[in-house]
Scaffold this motif. Structure first.
Motif, mmCIF file in Angstrom:
data_model
loop_
_atom_site.group_PDB
_atom_site.id
_atom_site.type_symbol
_atom_site.label_atom_id
_atom_site.label_comp_id
_atom_site.label_asym_id
_atom_site.label_seq_id
_atom_site.Cartn_x
_atom_site.Cartn_y
_atom_site.Cartn_z
ATOM 1 N N LYS A 17 -7.958 -34.102 -40.395
ATOM 2 C CA LYS A 17 -8.200 -33.735 -41.783
ATOM 3 C C LYS A 17 -8.205 -34.963 -42.679
ATOM 4 N N ILE A 18 -7.293 -35.898 -42.411
ATOM 5 C CA ILE A 18 -7.180 -37.081 -43.247
ATOM 6 C C ILE A 18 -8.334 -38.038 -43.028
ATOM 7 N N HIS A 19 -8.751 -38.205 -41.777
ATOM 8 C CA HIS A 19 -9.736 -39.229 -41.454
ATOM 9 C C HIS A 19 -11.102 -38.679 -41.060
ATOM 10 N N GLY A 20 -11.251 -37.355 -41.075
ATOM 11 C CA GLY A 20 -12.537 -36.789 -40.717
ATOM 12 C C GLY A 20 -13.579 -37.075 -41.774
ATOM 13 N N GLY A 21 -14.835 -37.031 -41.395
ATOM 14 C CA GLY A 21 -15.921 -37.215 -42.341
ATOM 15 C C GLY A 21 -16.160 -38.643 -42.749
ATOM 16 N N CYS A 22 -15.645 -39.599 -41.990
ATOM 17 C CA CYS A 22 -15.853 -41.015 -42.294
ATOM 18 C C CYS A 22 -16.787 -41.619 -41.246
ATOM 19 N N PRO A 23 -18.045 -41.784 -41.559
ATOM 20 C CA PRO A 23 -18.960 -42.409 -40.591
ATOM 21 C C PRO A 23 -18.626 -43.891 -40.422
ATOM 22 N N PRO A 24 -18.942 -44.478 -39.274
ATOM 23 C CA PRO A 24 -18.664 -45.905 -39.061
ATOM 24 C C PRO A 24 -19.384 -46.773 -40.087
ATOM 25 N N SER A 25 -18.734 -47.848 -40.484
ATOM 26 C CA SER A 25 -19.353 -48.845 -41.347
ATOM 27 C C SER A 25 -19.872 -49.978 -40.476
ATOM 28 N N SER A 26 -20.638 -50.876 -41.071
ATOM 29 C CA SER A 26 -21.164 -52.001 -40.300
ATOM 30 C C SER A 26 -21.269 -53.233 -41.175
ATOM 31 N N CYS A 27 -21.191 -54.379 -40.515
ATOM 32 C CA CYS A 27 -21.377 -55.667 -41.181
ATOM 33 C C CYS A 27 -21.832 -56.660 -40.127
ATOM 34 N N GLY A 28 -23.008 -57.204 -40.284
ATOM 35 C CA GLY A 28 -23.522 -58.149 -39.300
ATOM 36 C C GLY A 28 -23.634 -57.520 -37.935
ATOM 37 N N LYS A 29 -23.082 -58.197 -36.918
ATOM 38 C CA LYS A 29 -23.201 -57.702 -35.542
ATOM 39 C C LYS A 29 -22.170 -56.629 -35.195
ATOM 40 N N ILE A 30 -21.221 -56.362 -36.096
ATOM 41 C CA ILE A 30 -20.217 -55.328 -35.844
ATOM 42 C C ILE A 30 -20.682 -54.040 -36.517
ATOM 43 N N SER A 31 -21.166 -53.117 -35.713
ATOM 44 C CA SER A 31 -21.787 -51.914 -36.252
ATOM 45 C C SER A 31 -20.928 -50.661 -36.106
ATOM 46 N N ASN A 32 -19.712 -50.805 -35.559
ATOM 47 C CA ASN A 32 -18.892 -49.618 -35.276
ATOM 48 C C ASN A 32 -17.517 -49.725 -35.928
ATOM 49 N N ILE A 33 -17.465 -50.055 -37.198
ATOM 50 C CA ILE A 33 -16.184 -50.200 -37.893
ATOM 51 C C ILE A 33 -15.668 -48.814 -38.280
ATOM 52 N N SER A 34 -14.656 -48.357 -37.565
ATOM 53 C CA SER A 34 -14.088 -47.033 -37.819
ATOM 54 C C SER A 34 -12.572 -47.087 -37.623
ATOM 55 N N TYR A 35 -11.907 -45.927 -37.790
ATOM 56 C CA TYR A 35 -10.450 -45.875 -37.773
ATOM 57 C C TYR A 35 -9.873 -46.604 -36.552
ATOM 58 N N PRO A 36 -8.821 -47.439 -36.750
ATOM 59 C CA PRO A 36 -8.010 -47.596 -37.964
ATOM 60 C C PRO A 36 -8.593 -48.572 -38.990
ATOM 61 N N PHE A 37 -9.725 -49.192 -38.654
ATOM 62 C CA PHE A 37 -10.304 -50.168 -39.571
ATOM 63 C C PHE A 37 -11.061 -49.490 -40.704
ATOM 64 N N ARG A 38 -11.214 -50.193 -41.768
ATOM 65 C CA ARG A 38 -12.047 -49.806 -42.879
ATOM 66 C C ARG A 38 -12.709 -51.073 -43.403
ATOM 67 N N LEU A 39 -13.883 -50.942 -43.925
ATOM 68 C CA LEU A 39 -14.576 -52.074 -44.523
ATOM 69 C C LEU A 39 -14.311 -52.038 -46.022
ATOM 70 N N LYS A 40 -14.059 -53.192 -46.587
ATOM 71 C CA LYS A 40 -13.790 -53.256 -48.016
ATOM 72 C C LYS A 40 -14.906 -52.529 -48.780
ATOM 73 N N GLY A 41 -14.507 -51.605 -49.648
ATOM 74 C CA GLY A 41 -15.476 -50.806 -50.391
ATOM 75 C C GLY A 41 -15.665 -49.418 -49.830
ATOM 76 N N ASP A 42 -15.144 -49.144 -48.611
ATOM 77 C CA ASP A 42 -15.218 -47.803 -48.039
ATOM 78 C C ASP A 42 -14.356 -46.838 -48.870
ATOM 79 N N PRO A 43 -14.629 -45.522 -48.793
ATOM 80 C CA PRO A 43 -13.774 -44.544 -49.485
ATOM 81 C C PRO A 43 -12.314 -44.702 -49.076
ATOM 82 N N GLU A 44 -11.395 -44.434 -49.976
ATOM 83 C CA GLU A 44 -9.973 -44.659 -49.736
ATOM 84 C C GLU A 44 -9.446 -43.904 -48.523
ATOM 85 N N LYS A 45 -9.989 -42.708 -48.261
ATOM 86 C CA LYS A 45 -9.476 -41.891 -47.157
ATOM 87 C C LYS A 45 -9.890 -42.446 -45.793
#
Length: 276
Positions: A17-45
């Motif tokens: 419930k807390i972390h659902g609905g968060c698609p992976p973020s990407s930056c450069g060659k790292i295309s699978n940034i997901s929990y526990p990581f977050r990319l600066k600017g991602d939604p707080e949840k």
């Protein structure tokens, strides 16, 4: 056993419930940034604040001990991230890491349990005795006031590395024991690598290993998420490539009240950390 299973089911629902609905973020060659990581600017949840990554000039950046490292790869199955000092350049043998960093910088080096450690990253994959370690080797740079080229461990690096423009420069692959440090030699830099196949008799190979980077893990958090109830031990099973838990049960197979309170405390700690 139904109580343990019920607890686990409730916890997993809360995490989803807390972390659902968060698609992976990407930056450069790292295309699978997901929990526990977050990319600066991602939604707080999404993700956790202490695992926030930056994106600078299209390069994913991890912040470690007030320094920046470039992210090379993230392994969510193994719970590890490989990073490299941004000062290192593959084809420039004179480039060196900016920072002195060794396994001793990580709290899990001298403690057997991750659960009560506050550091977000560890240098190992187990929270118990006989823990399986990450491939985490060191390259040690020394400067000597006389030549020690006859010593097998000492590989000349003076053609590329100069310390204050004087003395004899060497690199040593692996850990350096006190008895191996020659009189008149001073340790100038220690840097980690997770490339275990390098040739420790070749400076070129050592530099390639440094430029490959080093792995650290988020095992503490992974264990809290995977084994929050009645756990005795949490470790990474390399043969099956997954986390495993061992339960702490009494002889009659029931869970003690103390274990129940400890588990409830751990769950509350885990959930409050996720909501920060």
């Amino acid at each position: 056993m139904w109580r343990e299973r019920a607890f686990m089911a409730v916890l997993l629902l809360l995490v989803h419930k807390i972390h659902g609905g968060c698609p992976p973020s990407s930056c450069g060659k790292i295309s699978n940034i997901s929990y526990p990581f977050r990319l600066k600017g991602d939604p707080e949840k999404c993700g956790e604040e202490r695992y926030e990554l930056g994106c600078e000039n299209n390069v994913t950046v991890l912040y470690l001990y007030s320094a920046k490292y470039h992210v090379q790869a993230i392994n969510y199955k193994k719970n590890t991230v490989r990073v490299v000092d941004p000062a290192l350049q593959h084809h420039n043998l004179s480039s060196l890491p900016l920072r002195f960093l060794s396994r001793s910088n990580f709290s899990d080096t001298y403690t057997q349990k991750y659960f009560y450690q506050s550091d977000p990253y560890q240098a190992g994959l187990r929270a118990s005795v006989n823990w399986e370690s990450l491939s985490f080797s060191h390259i040690v740079f020394v400067n000597c006031n006389h030549s020690v080229r006859e010593k097998e461990k000492y590989v000349e690096s003076g053609e590329w590395v100069k310390w204050e423009g004087k003395g004899y420069s060497y690199a040593i692959g692996g850990d350096l024991k006190a008895e191996d440090l020659e009189v008149g030699c001073e340790v100038k830099l220690v840097a980690p690598t997770s490339l275990s196949t390098y040739n420790n008799h070749s400076y070129t190979s050592m530099h390639t290993a440094l430029a490959y980077g080093f792995e650290i893990s988020w095992m503490q958090l992974a264990c809290q998420k995977h084994c929050p109830v009645f756990y005795k031990d949490c470790y990474f099973d390399s043969s099956k490539q997954k986390l495993k838990c061992r339960q702490a049960l009494l002889n009659n197979g029931t869970v003690s009240i103390l274990q129940l309170y400890i588990s409830l405390f751990n769950i509350a700690f885990f959930l409050s950390a996720m909501n920060k």
